[in-house]
Write an enzyme that holds these catalytic residues in place. Structure first.
Site, mmCIF file in Angstrom:
data_model
loop_
_atom_site.group_PDB
_atom_site.id
_atom_site.type_symbol
_atom_site.label_atom_id
_atom_site.label_comp_id
_atom_site.label_asym_id
_atom_site.label_seq_id
_atom_site.Cartn_x
_atom_site.Cartn_y
_atom_site.Cartn_z
ATOM 1 N N ARG A 61 0.035 -8.721 13.392
ATOM 2 C CA ARG A 61 -0.580 -7.743 12.480
ATOM 3 C C ARG A 61 -1.445 -8.460 11.441
ATOM 4 O O ARG A 61 -2.536 -7.992 11.093
ATOM 5 C CB ARG A 61 0.512 -6.916 11.787
ATOM 6 C CG ARG A 61 1.126 -5.892 12.719
ATOM 7 C CD ARG A 61 2.489 -5.426 12.261
ATOM 8 N NE ARG A 61 2.459 -4.723 11.004
ATOM 9 C CZ ARG A 61 3.557 -4.468 10.293
ATOM 10 N NH1 ARG A 61 4.747 -4.885 10.714
ATOM 11 N NH2 ARG A 61 3.462 -3.808 9.167
ATOM 12 N N ARG A 107 11.855 -0.138 11.798
ATOM 13 C CA ARG A 107 10.480 -0.167 12.317
ATOM 14 C C ARG A 107 10.341 -1.297 13.326
ATOM 15 O O ARG A 107 10.568 -2.465 13.001
ATOM 16 C CB ARG A 107 9.491 -0.343 11.155
ATOM 17 C CG ARG A 107 8.908 0.980 10.713
ATOM 18 C CD ARG A 107 7.943 0.828 9.594
ATOM 19 N NE ARG A 107 6.733 0.090 9.947
ATOM 20 C CZ ARG A 107 5.655 0.048 9.189
ATOM 21 N NH1 ARG A 107 5.630 0.715 8.055
ATOM 22 N NH2 ARG A 107 4.597 -0.645 9.549
ATOM 23 N N ARG A 149 12.004 -5.568 4.996
ATOM 24 C CA ARG A 149 12.000 -4.141 5.329
ATOM 25 C C ARG A 149 12.547 -3.924 6.741
ATOM 26 O O ARG A 149 13.273 -2.969 6.993
ATOM 27 C CB ARG A 149 10.570 -3.588 5.232
ATOM 28 C CG ARG A 149 10.503 -2.109 5.555
ATOM 29 C CD ARG A 149 9.152 -1.512 5.274
ATOM 30 N NE ARG A 149 8.133 -2.034 6.163
ATOM 31 C CZ ARG A 149 6.844 -1.757 6.069
ATOM 32 N NH1 ARG A 149 6.412 -0.979 5.102
ATOM 33 N NH2 ARG A 149 5.971 -2.269 6.910
ATOM 34 N N LYS A 183 0.837 -1.213 0.000
ATOM 35 C CA LYS A 183 0.000 0.000 0.000
ATOM 36 C C LYS A 183 0.871 1.264 0.000
ATOM 37 O O LYS A 183 0.668 2.160 -0.816
ATOM 38 C CB LYS A 183 -0.939 0.021 1.215
ATOM 39 C CG LYS A 183 -1.875 -1.186 1.287
ATOM 40 C CD LYS A 183 -2.843 -1.080 2.450
ATOM 41 C CE LYS A 183 -2.188 -1.101 3.816
ATOM 42 N NZ LYS A 183 -1.618 -2.401 4.217
ATOM 43 N N ARG A 225 -9.581 0.674 8.362
ATOM 44 C CA ARG A 225 -9.155 -0.669 8.732
ATOM 45 C C ARG A 225 -10.203 -1.387 9.570
ATOM 46 O O ARG A 225 -9.986 -2.531 9.969
ATOM 47 C CB ARG A 225 -7.861 -0.588 9.536
ATOM 48 C CG ARG A 225 -6.587 -0.849 8.715
ATOM 49 C CD ARG A 225 -5.410 -0.600 9.631
ATOM 50 N NE ARG A 225 -4.212 -1.306 9.288
ATOM 51 C CZ ARG A 225 -3.186 -0.752 8.639
ATOM 52 N NH1 ARG A 225 -3.260 0.462 8.175
ATOM 53 N NH2 ARG A 225 -2.090 -1.450 8.447
HETATM 54 P P1 B4P Z 1 4.555 -1.443 2.152
HETATM 55 O O1 B4P Z 1 4.072 -0.877 0.883
HETATM 56 O O2 B4P Z 1 5.299 -0.512 3.020
HETATM 57 O O3 B4P Z 1 3.426 -2.108 3.027
HETATM 58 P P2 B4P Z 1 2.110 -1.511 3.651
HETATM 59 O O4 B4P Z 1 1.044 -2.398 3.126
HETATM 60 O O5 B4P Z 1 1.951 -0.049 3.377
HETATM 61 O O6 B4P Z 1 2.406 -1.587 5.230
HETATM 62 P P3 B4P Z 1 1.622 -1.803 6.604
HETATM 63 O O7 B4P Z 1 0.182 -2.112 6.374
HETATM 64 O O8 B4P Z 1 2.401 -2.792 7.343
HETATM 65 O O9 B4P Z 1 1.813 -0.489 7.454
HETATM 66 P P4 B4P Z 1 0.969 0.719 8.058
HETATM 67 O O10 B4P Z 1 1.971 1.796 8.137
HETATM 68 O O11 B4P Z 1 -0.282 1.001 7.302
HETATM 69 O O12 B4P Z 1 5.448 -2.674 1.770
HETATM 70 C C1 B4P Z 1 6.128 -3.478 2.724
HETATM 71 C C2 B4P Z 1 7.453 -3.984 2.128
HETATM 72 O O13 B4P Z 1 7.227 -4.718 0.932
HETATM 73 C C3 B4P Z 1 8.403 -2.862 1.735
HETATM 74 O O14 B4P Z 1 9.695 -3.220 2.160
HETATM 75 C C4 B4P Z 1 8.323 -2.798 0.226
HETATM 76 O O15 B4P Z 1 9.541 -2.376 -0.363
HETATM 77 C C5 B4P Z 1 8.049 -4.248 -0.130
HETATM 78 N N1 B4P Z 1 7.266 -4.382 -1.371
HETATM 79 C C6 B4P Z 1 6.162 -3.658 -1.711
HETATM 80 N N2 B4P Z 1 5.691 -4.052 -2.908
HETATM 81 C C7 B4P Z 1 6.511 -5.077 -3.338
HETATM 82 C C8 B4P Z 1 6.546 -5.910 -4.519
HETATM 83 N N3 B4P Z 1 5.642 -5.787 -5.513
HETATM 84 N N4 B4P Z 1 7.502 -6.865 -4.604
HETATM 85 C C9 B4P Z 1 8.423 -7.003 -3.612
HETATM 86 N N5 B4P Z 1 8.458 -6.234 -2.487
HETATM 87 C C10 B4P Z 1 7.517 -5.286 -2.358
HETATM 88 O O16 B4P Z 1 0.510 0.278 9.545
HETATM 89 C C11 B4P Z 1 1.380 0.107 10.663
HETATM 90 C C12 B4P Z 1 0.600 0.043 12.008
HETATM 91 O O17 B4P Z 1 -0.062 1.318 12.277
HETATM 92 C C13 B4P Z 1 -0.555 -0.966 12.104
HETATM 93 O O18 B4P Z 1 -0.094 -2.263 12.464
HETATM 94 C C14 B4P Z 1 -1.469 -0.333 13.202
HETATM 95 O O19 B4P Z 1 -0.995 -0.595 14.515
HETATM 96 C C15 B4P Z 1 -1.339 1.159 12.954
HETATM 97 N N6 B4P Z 1 -2.415 1.676 12.081
HETATM 98 C C16 B4P Z 1 -2.224 2.220 10.828
HETATM 99 N N7 B4P Z 1 -3.406 2.606 10.302
HETATM 100 C C17 B4P Z 1 -4.367 2.296 11.217
HETATM 101 C C18 B4P Z 1 -5.785 2.434 11.226
HETATM 102 N N8 B4P Z 1 -6.461 2.956 10.186
HETATM 103 N N9 B4P Z 1 -6.467 2.005 12.329
HETATM 104 C C19 B4P Z 1 -5.820 1.496 13.378
HETATM 105 N N10 B4P Z 1 -4.476 1.327 13.424
HETATM 106 C C20 B4P Z 1 -3.747 1.721 12.361
#
Ligand code: B4P
Length: 193
Positions: A145, A134, A128, A14, A89
């Site tokens: 998670r 992190r 990552r 995302k 979420r």
């Molecule tokens: P990202 O792109 O960073 O993953 P994400 O889905 O955005 O992350 P996440 O859901 O964990 O985090 P968030 O900050 O929202 O990719 C991850 C890795 O994969 C990276 O290293 C990237 O380079 C690699 N990658 C991506 N695409 C790839 C591909 N095609 N091929 C290979 N590698 C690839 O949430 C963090 C915490 O915040 C939650 O656990 C929760 O506690 C809190 N939180 C956030 N939003 C909330 C909400 N709305 N309500 C309640 N709590 C919330």
């Protein structure tokens, strides 16, 4: 105005894809994860509270996140549209977002759901974790998670499916291949800026 939700489990890409979408379509990016991490690093009262949940891999309470989103939308008056990354979420967050946007005479136009097998999610997040610093990118917390995602978040897609707004996107290809699939959907509503 065009508003999009990028949906999917932790590590589905995302954050990665949001950046590419923002660069191409010039939407305002709202990532609740980034907003929360910013509060944590500034040690605000909200950040101190949120950290307790984030460090366990749990969702931060709805009222905290919804308040944050509401003020962020207000800050960005006149935007071409928003990309919501990692929000909503829970069903309560989805319903709150619908109301907030309705109040501003707009709506969510499409929800793009990134589909990635679980073993890839873990591999990506562990990868990552080696460089990001992190504290939630370690094996025990990643498992929590993903559990939290299945318990509370995956049901959010049904809310948007019921309104015919949900599109499933294959998210286990390369970053560029995934972006092409996402763009194909966005181009139906908006041309690159
Ligand atoms: P990202 O792109 O960073 O993953 P994400 O889905 O955005 O992350 P996440 O859901 O964990 O985090 P968030 O900050 O929202 O990719 C991850 C890795 O994969 C990276 O290293 C990237 O380079 C690699 N990658 C991506 N695409 C790839 C591909 N095609 N091929 C290979 N590698 C690839 O949430 C963090 C915490 O915040 C939650 O656990 C929760 O506690 C809190 N939180 C956030 N939003 C909330 C909400 N709305 N309500 C309640 N709590 C919330």
């Amino acid at each position: 105005m065009f508003n999009l939700i990028l949906f999917g489990p932790p590590g589905s890409g995302k954050g990665t894809q949001s950046q590419k979408i923002v660069d191409t379509y010039h939407l305002q990016h709202i990532s609740t994860g980034d907003l929360l991490r910013d509060e944590v690093s500034r040690q605000t009262p909200l950040g101190v509270e949120a950290k307790k949940y984030m460090d366990q891999g749990l969702l931060v309470p709805d009222e905290v996140v919804i308040g944050m989103i509401s003020s962020k939308i207000d800050e960005k008056q006149g935007a071409r549209g928003f990309i919501f990354d990692g929000f909503p979420r829970t069903r309560a967050q989805a319903e709150a977002l619908d109301k907030l946007l309705e109040f501003k005479d707009t709506q969510i136009h499409i929800v793009l759901s990134l589909e990635v097998p679980e073993e890839n999610l873990k591999k990506r997040l562990l990868g990552r974790g080696e460089t990001s610093g992190r504290s939630d990118d370690n094996e025990t917390i990643i498992t929590e998670r993903i559990k939290e995602y299945h318990a509370k978040t995956s049901a959010v897609s049904a809310h948007y499916a019921a309104h015919n707004k949900l599109e499933h996107i294959k998210g286990d290809g390369s970053i560029d291949d995934t972006f092409k699939l996402l763009s194909k959907q966005i181009d139906k509503y908006l041309l690159p800026a």
